[in-house]
Design a protein around this motif. Structure first.
Motif, PDB file in Angstrom:
ATOM      1  N   ILE A 112     -10.451  -3.857  -7.059  1.00 21.46           N
ATOM      2  CA  ILE A 112     -10.084  -2.978  -8.173  1.00 21.46           C
ATOM      3  C   ILE A 112      -9.474  -1.676  -7.675  1.00 21.46           C
ATOM      4  N   VAL A 113     -10.025  -1.130  -6.595  1.00 22.18           N
ATOM      5  CA  VAL A 113      -9.706   0.238  -6.181  1.00 22.18           C
ATOM      6  C   VAL A 113      -8.664   0.321  -5.076  1.00 22.18           C
ATOM      7  N   LEU A 114      -8.742  -0.561  -4.082  1.00 29.52           N
ATOM      8  CA  LEU A 114      -8.003  -0.360  -2.839  1.00 29.52           C
ATOM      9  C   LEU A 114      -6.546  -0.808  -2.915  1.00 29.52           C
ATOM     10  N   SER A 115      -5.737  -0.201  -2.078  1.00 29.39           N
ATOM     11  CA  SER A 115      -4.353  -0.627  -1.898  1.00 29.39           C
ATOM     12  C   SER A 115      -4.334  -1.946  -1.136  1.00 29.39           C
ATOM     13  N   PRO A 116      -3.209  -2.664  -1.105  1.00 28.86           N
ATOM     14  CA  PRO A 116      -3.158  -3.951  -0.397  1.00 28.86           C
ATOM     15  C   PRO A 116      -3.559  -3.867   1.070  1.00 28.86           C
ATOM     16  N   ALA A 117      -3.035  -2.888   1.795  1.00 27.25           N
ATOM     17  CA  ALA A 117      -3.366  -2.777   3.220  1.00 27.25           C
ATOM     18  C   ALA A 117      -4.839  -2.449   3.415  1.00 27.25           C
ATOM     19  N   GLY A 395      -3.114  -8.841   0.604  1.00 28.23           N
ATOM     20  CA  GLY A 395      -3.871  -7.903  -0.216  1.00 28.23           C
ATOM     21  C   GLY A 395      -3.490  -7.895  -1.672  1.00 28.23           C
ATOM     22  N   PHE A 396      -2.812  -8.940  -2.150  1.00 28.39           N
ATOM     23  CA  PHE A 396      -2.379  -9.055  -3.547  1.00 28.39           C
ATOM     24  C   PHE A 396      -1.582  -7.833  -4.000  1.00 28.39           C
ATOM     25  N   PRO A 397      -0.387  -7.655  -3.463  1.00 24.04           N
ATOM     26  CA  PRO A 397       0.411  -6.461  -3.790  1.00 24.04           C
ATOM     27  C   PRO A 397       0.834  -6.363  -5.254  1.00 24.04           C
ATOM     28  N   SER A 398       0.817  -7.481  -5.983  1.00 30.27           N
ATOM     29  CA  SER A 398       1.215  -7.424  -7.400  1.00 30.27           C
ATOM     30  C   SER A 398       0.249  -6.589  -8.230  1.00 30.27           C
ATOM     31  N   ARG A 399      -0.925  -6.265  -7.678  1.00 37.43           N
ATOM     32  CA  ARG A 399      -1.897  -5.437  -8.400  1.00 37.43           C
ATOM     33  C   ARG A 399      -1.431  -3.997  -8.552  1.00 37.43           C
ATOM     34  N   VAL A 400      -0.503  -3.567  -7.702  1.00 37.21           N
ATOM     35  CA  VAL A 400      -0.182  -2.144  -7.612  1.00 37.21           C
ATOM     36  C   VAL A 400       1.320  -1.915  -7.751  1.00 37.21           C
ATOM     37  N   ASP A 401       1.703  -0.666  -7.896  1.00 36.52           N
ATOM     38  CA  ASP A 401       3.102  -0.251  -7.918  1.00 36.52           C
ATOM     39  C   ASP A 401       3.791  -0.700  -6.624  1.00 36.52           C
ATOM     40  N   SER A 402       5.000  -1.205  -6.728  1.00 36.36           N
ATOM     41  CA  SER A 402       5.712  -1.726  -5.548  1.00 36.36           C
ATOM     42  C   SER A 402       5.920  -0.650  -4.487  1.00 36.36           C
ATOM     43  N   ARG A 403       5.967   0.618  -4.908  1.00 33.10           N
ATOM     44  CA  ARG A 403       6.154   1.702  -3.943  1.00 33.10           C
ATOM     45  C   ARG A 403       4.951   1.852  -3.012  1.00 33.10           C
ATOM     46  N   VAL A 404       3.780   1.441  -3.485  1.00 27.49           N
ATOM     47  CA  VAL A 404       2.586   1.524  -2.646  1.00 27.49           C
ATOM     48  C   VAL A 404       2.763   0.690  -1.382  1.00 27.49           C
ATOM     49  N   VAL A 405       3.272  -0.531  -1.551  1.00 29.23           N
ATOM     50  CA  VAL A 405       3.476  -1.418  -0.403  1.00 29.23           C
ATOM     51  C   VAL A 405       4.525  -0.832   0.535  1.00 29.23           C
ATOM     52  N   ALA A 406       5.604  -0.309  -0.037  1.00 28.31           N
ATOM     53  CA  ALA A 406       6.656   0.280   0.799  1.00 28.31           C
ATOM     54  C   ALA A 406       6.115   1.458   1.602  1.00 28.31           C
ATOM     55  N   LEU A 575      -1.843   4.968  -7.082  1.00 30.61           N
ATOM     56  CA  LEU A 575      -2.966   4.083  -7.397  1.00 30.61           C
ATOM     57  C   LEU A 575      -3.833   4.619  -8.527  1.00 30.61           C
ATOM     58  N   THR A 576      -4.056   5.919  -8.540  1.00 29.35           N
ATOM     59  CA  THR A 576      -5.023   6.504  -9.482  1.00 29.35           C
ATOM     60  C   THR A 576      -4.385   7.301 -10.612  1.00 29.35           C
ATOM     61  N   GLY A 577      -3.075   7.533 -10.512  1.00 29.42           N
ATOM     62  CA  GLY A 577      -2.433   8.376 -11.513  1.00 29.42           C
ATOM     63  C   GLY A 577      -2.730   9.843 -11.319  1.00 29.42           C
ATOM     64  N   SER A 578      -3.224  10.192 -10.132  1.00 26.36           N
ATOM     65  CA  SER A 578      -3.555  11.581  -9.841  1.00 26.36           C
ATOM     66  C   SER A 578      -2.303  12.454  -9.823  1.00 26.36           C
ATOM     67  N   THR A 579      -2.478  13.681 -10.211  1.00 28.38           N
ATOM     68  CA  THR A 579      -1.379  14.656 -10.159  1.00 28.38           C
ATOM     69  C   THR A 579      -1.563  15.622  -8.990  1.00 28.38           C
ATOM     70  N   LYS A 580      -2.420  15.255  -8.071  1.00 22.59           N
ATOM     71  CA  LYS A 580      -2.716  16.131  -6.939  1.00 22.59           C
ATOM     72  C   LYS A 580      -1.465  16.389  -6.118  1.00 22.59           C
ATOM     73  N   ASN A 581      -1.278  17.625  -5.719  1.00 19.34           N
ATOM     74  CA  ASN A 581      -0.122  18.020  -4.923  1.00 19.34           C
ATOM     75  C   ASN A 581      -0.300  17.567  -3.484  1.00 19.34           C
ATOM     76  N   CYS A 582       0.667  16.822  -2.977  1.00 18.56           N
ATOM     77  CA  CYS A 582       0.574  16.319  -1.604  1.00 18.56           C
ATOM     78  C   CYS A 582       1.167  17.284  -0.586  1.00 18.56           C
ATOM     79  N   GLU A 583       1.705  18.401  -1.066  1.00 15.91           N
ATOM     80  CA  GLU A 583       2.264  19.386  -0.145  1.00 15.91           C
ATOM     81  C   GLU A 583       1.221  20.452   0.163  1.00 15.91           C
ATOM     82  N   LYS A 584       1.476  21.233   1.188  1.00 20.04           N
ATOM     83  CA  LYS A 584       0.546  22.297   1.536  1.00 20.04           C
ATOM     84  C   LYS A 584       1.306  23.469   2.132  1.00 20.04           C
ATOM     85  N   ALA A 585       0.674  24.614   2.113  1.00 18.67           N
ATOM     86  CA  ALA A 585       1.283  25.794   2.721  1.00 18.67           C
ATOM     87  C   ALA A 585       1.165  25.707   4.235  1.00 18.67           C
ATOM     88  N   PRO A 586       2.124  26.250   4.969  1.00 23.56           N
ATOM     89  CA  PRO A 586       2.040  26.229   6.444  1.00 23.56           C
ATOM     90  C   PRO A 586       0.824  26.995   6.936  1.00 23.56           C
TER      91      PRO A 586
END
Length: 675
Positions: A112-117, A395-406, A575-586
C-alpha cells in the motif's frame, strides 16, 4: 470462570516452558532483563538522545538467549536426552510464528505504502529474514547500521534474528564436543575460546566495521558468554550467597549504565566495547540465582516482568512502525513517539497472546518433521513465492505515478557501484590505482588523478563530462571516508584513521612517481569543528598542494556540494500527495569558506570547481533540475544527477582545468545566480 481457568493454565504452561521437565524453574528477573533490553532498543530507535547506547539491548538479548537455551540443552546432553530434532523443533516454535505474522503484515503495508523499488527491497528482506540470513542481506544492502538510509527499512531489525539462528546451527555441535571434555580441559578451553572470539570481534571492528556489526563471527562471543555461564551453572550449580548476589547485581547495573548511557552510535562496536553489556547481563543473571538480592527483586517487579513476557513481539513490531513513520515523513516527537510505543505494546501483546503462547503450546506435542513442514517450510515457501512475484513484476509499478519509477531509476545510479574497482571501502585501503579506472577520453594516458572520499567518487559523472569537453583523461582513485590530505588520516576510530593515512601516503607517492598534469581533490570538506581542527586541516592541505606542485602537477579542488533534505522527497510527494518543499537553503560557508579563501591567497594557481553553481541559485538549493533528481541520499549525488551538473557547467563555460573565476563559495547566498 472456565475461560479464566484456561487462561491461567496457558500462562502457567508458557512460564514453565514447552516441556516442564526439561526447563528450569521460571526466573521472573530474566524477563525483567528482557524488558530493559527491549525498552532500551525502542527508545534508542525513537530518539537516540534518550538512551545513547540503547542499541546494546540486542546484546543483552544475545546473552540471555545463550544462557537459557544452553542451560536446557547442556542438561539434556549431560543426561543423554538431547536430540537435534527436539532442539530445532523448539527454535521453530519459539521464533517463526510471531516472525511470520509480522512479516505478512509488514509486506501487506508495503504493497500500500512503498514505491516499487522500496517494495522490492522489502520482499527481499522478508525472504532473507525467514531464511535466517537477513544480517547478511542488510549488511550488503545498507552497510553501516547507523547510517541515515536505514531509517526507512522496515525489516532491518531482523538482522539480530539472523545472527542468533546462525549461532544455533553450530552451537549444539560445539556443546556436544564440550560435554566430552573433562573439567580442567573445559576450564581452560572455554575462557581461551571466549577471549579469542573477543579478539576476532575487535579485529573485525578495526578492519571492517559494518560487516562486524551484522555478522556472526564478530557477535559469536556475546551469545557464548551467556552459554558459558549456563555450562558453569550445570557443572557447578547455581549457588550464590546473598552478599555475592548483591555485589554481582550492583556490578552488573554499573556496566549496564555504562552500556546504555556512555556508549553511543559512534563507539566502535561490537568488539571490546560489547563486553560492557554482555558481562553486565551475565552478572545480573548470576545474581538472580539468589531471589532475595536487590537487583533480582527490582527486575522481578510486575511492570518489568509483563514487558519481558512480550519482549520478543515488541522487538518485532516496534521497528516497522518507526520505519513506516519515517518513510511517510511523520516527525518523531514526544507525542508521536508515545503513540508508536503504545501501538507497539498493543500489537506485541496481541501477538504474544494469540500467536506466541498458542503456537508454543500446540508445538510441544508436534514432531520435528511436522513442525518443520507446517511452521517453517510452508511459510518459507509462501514468502519466497510472494517475493519472487513482486521482484518479477518490478514492485508492481502500475500502483504508482509513472514518474516515481523514472525517478527511482535515476536515484539508483550509485557511483560507488558503477566504479567498484576504482572506489574502495576502508577494508580495501591497500588497493592500488587500476589502469582501467579512467574517465573522460579513454584512448590515451591519464592527464589527471582524482583522489578523495565517497564525495569525490560521486563527482565522477560530472568530472567525466568536463574531461571530455577538453579531451582529458582522468584516473579515478577514491576511498570511503578519507579526505585526500597528505600525511593525515580521517574516520571514526584509530583503525580507520590509520587506513586513511596509509591510503593518502600511497596516493601522494603515486602522484610523485607519475607525470600527471593535474590532480583533483574531492571530499566532504568539513564545515564545523574547533579552531585547532581547522588549523591542522589547513596545514595538511598546504602540504598536499606543495607536494602536488612539486610533482609538476596543478591542483584542482572540487568544493562541497550542498546536501538535500531527502533524496526521496520528490518521490514521496508523488506517492503521498505531500506538498513538502524538497528544496533547502544553503548551509553557511563558515570556517571552510575562510580556509579555502586563505588557500587561494597562498596558492594563486589553485583551481576550484564549484557544483553549487548548478545546484543552488538565489538562496535556494535544488533536489531536482527539470525531471532529474540530483541525489541518492542526503548528501551524495547519483550518477545521472552528477552528469547533469557537469553538462550545465560546460554550458556555463566552465572548464575542468581552469575552474571558475568566482566560485559561489566566495559569494553570499543572496548573489548566487539562478540555474
Amino acid at each position: 470462570m472456565r475461560r479464566q481457568q484456561i487462561k491461567n493454565k496457558v500462562l502457567a504452561f508458557w512460564k514453565r516452558g514447552m516441556d516442564s521437565v526439561d526447563k528450569p524453574h521460571y526466573r521472573p528477573d530474566i524477563d525483567g532483563l528482557r524488558a530493559i533490553a527491549v525498552i532500551s532498543v525502542v527508545l534508542f530507535h525513537l530518539d537516540k538522545k534518550l538512551v545513547p547506547g540503547g542499541f546494546v539491548g540486542v546484546d543483552i538479548f544475545f546473552v540471555i538467549s545463550g544462557y537459557l537455551i544452553t542451560l536446557i540443552s547442556y542438561r539434556k546432553i549431560r543426561e543423554k536426552r538431547f536430540t537435534f530434532s527436539d532442539f530445532y523443533r523448539r527454535r521453530i516454535n519459539r521464533i517463526i510464528p510471531a516472525l511470520v505474522t509480522m512479516l505478512i503484515c509488514v509486506v501487506i503495508a508495503g504493497l500500500i505504502v512503498l514505491s516499487p523499488a522500496d517494495l522490492t527491497r522489502l520482499v527481499k528482506g522478508a525472504a532473507a529474514a525467514i531464511a535466517a540470513v537477513s544480517n547478511v542481506y542488510f549488511w550488503r544492502e545498507y552497510g553501516n547500521y547507523f547510517s541515515s538510509g536505514i531509517s526507512e527499512a522496515p525489516l532491518l531489525h531482523t538482522w539480530s534474528l539472523g545472527v542468533e539462528e546462525q549461532f544455533y546451527i553450530v552451537w549444539p555441535m560445539i556443546l556436544l564436543l564440550l560435554a566430552r571434555l573433562r573439567g580442567l580441559a573445559k576450564l581452560i578451553i572455554i575462557p581461551l575460546s571466549l577471549a579469542g572470539a573477543v579478539v576476532i570481534s575487535e579485529i573485525g571492528v578495526r578492519t571492517a566495521a559494518s560487516a562486524s556489526y551484522y555478522l556472526l563471527p564478530t557477535r559469536f562471543f556475546e551469545l557464548a558468554i551467556g552459554s558459558s555461564l549456563a555450562i558453569f551453572v550445570v557443572e557447578q550449580g547455581a549457588f550464590i550467597t546473598r552478599r555475592g548476589a548483591n555485589l554481582c547485581g550492583i556490578a552488573g547495573l554499573v556496566l549496564m549504565y555504562i552500556s546504555l548511557f556512555v556508549l553511543s552510535d559512534v563507539t566502535p562496536f561490537p568488539g571490546v566495547n560489547a563486553l560492557y553489556p554482555c558481562i553486565g547481563t551475565a552478572l545480573l543473571i548470576a545474581a538472580g540465582a539468589e531471589s532475595t538480592s536487590l537487583t533480582t527483586r527490582i527486575l522481578s517487579t510486575k511492570p518489568f516482568v509483563q514487558i519481558g513476557l512480550i519482549s520478543y513481539s515488541l522487538y518485532l513490531w516496534h521497528w516497522p512502525l518507526i520505519a513506516y513513520a519515517n518513510y511517510l515523513e511523520v516527525k518523531i516527537t514526544l507525542f508521536s513517539g508515545a503513540i508508536i510505543f503504545l501501538f507497539s505494546i498493543i500489537l506485541a501483546w496481541l501477538t504474544w497472546k494469540f500467536v506466541e503462547v498458542p503456537f508454543r503450546h500446540t508445538g510441544a506435542s508436534m514432531s520435528c518433521f511436522r513442525t518443520t513442514l507446517t511452521r517453517y517450510a510452508a511459510p518459507f515457501s509462501a514468502i519466497a513465492l510472494a517475493s519472487f512475484i513482486v521482484i518479477a513484476n518490478n514492485g508492481f509499478p502500475s500502483r504508482v505515478d509513472s514518474r516515481v519509477v523514472a525517478y527511482e531509476n535515476i536515484i539508483g545510479t550509485a557511483p560507488e557501484k558503477l566504479h567498484e574497482r576504482c572506489h574502495s571501502s576502508n577494508f580495501f585501503y591497500r588497493r592500488e590505482p587500476h589502469p582501467s579506472c579512467l574517465l573522460g577520453v579513454l584512448d590515451k594516458r591519464a592527464d589527471l588523478l582524482l583522489i578523495g572520499d565517497s564525495y569525490a567518487n560521486h563527482f565522477t559523472g560530472m568530472v567525466d563530462v568536463l574531461a571530455k569537453q577538453d579531451r582529458l583523461t582522468v584516473m579515478h582513485y577514491t576511498m570511503d571516508g578519507c579526505l585526500p590530505v597528505k600525511g593525515m588520516g580521517f574516520g571514526s576510530g584509530s583503525s580507520y584513521i590509520e587506513k586513511c593515512r596509509s591510503r593518502n601516503n600511497v596516493s601522494y607517492e603515486f602522484i610523485a612517481s607519475h607525470r600527471f598534469k593535474y590532480v583533483l581533490l574531492g571530499a566532504s570538506w568539513p564545515n564545523s569543528g574547533t579552531a585547532e581542527d581547522f588549523a591542522r586541516l589547513h596545514k595538511g592541505l598546504q602540504d598536499s598542494l606543495i607536494s602536488i606542485f612539486s610533482a609538476g602537477a596543478k591542483p584542482i579542488v572540487i568544493l562541497n556540494n550542498q546536501g538535500t533534505m531527502n533524496a526521496q522527497c520528490p518521490i514521496r510527494r508523488l506517492l503521498t500527495g505531500s506538498t513538502k518543499n524538497c528544496e533547502k537553503a544553503p548551509e553557511p560557508n563558515g570556517k571552510q569558506w575562510q580556509m579555502f579563501q586563505a588557500l587561494k591567497r597562498e596558492f594563486p594557481d589553485l583551481v576550484y570547481i564549484d557544483p553549487n553553481k548548478v545546484i543552488c541559485g538565489k538562496g535556494i538549493c535544488h533536489a531536482m533540475i527539470g525531471n532529474v533528481p540530483l541525489y541518492r541520499d542526503r548528501g551524495h549525488l547519483n550518477d545521472i544527477g552528477s552528469r547533469l551538473i557537469g553538462k550545465i557547467l560546460v554550458e556555463k563555460g566552465i572548464h575542468l582545468t581552469l575552474g571558475d573565476a568566482s566560485p559561489s563559495l566566495f559569494e553570499s547566498t543572496e548573489t548566487m545566480t539562478t540555474n
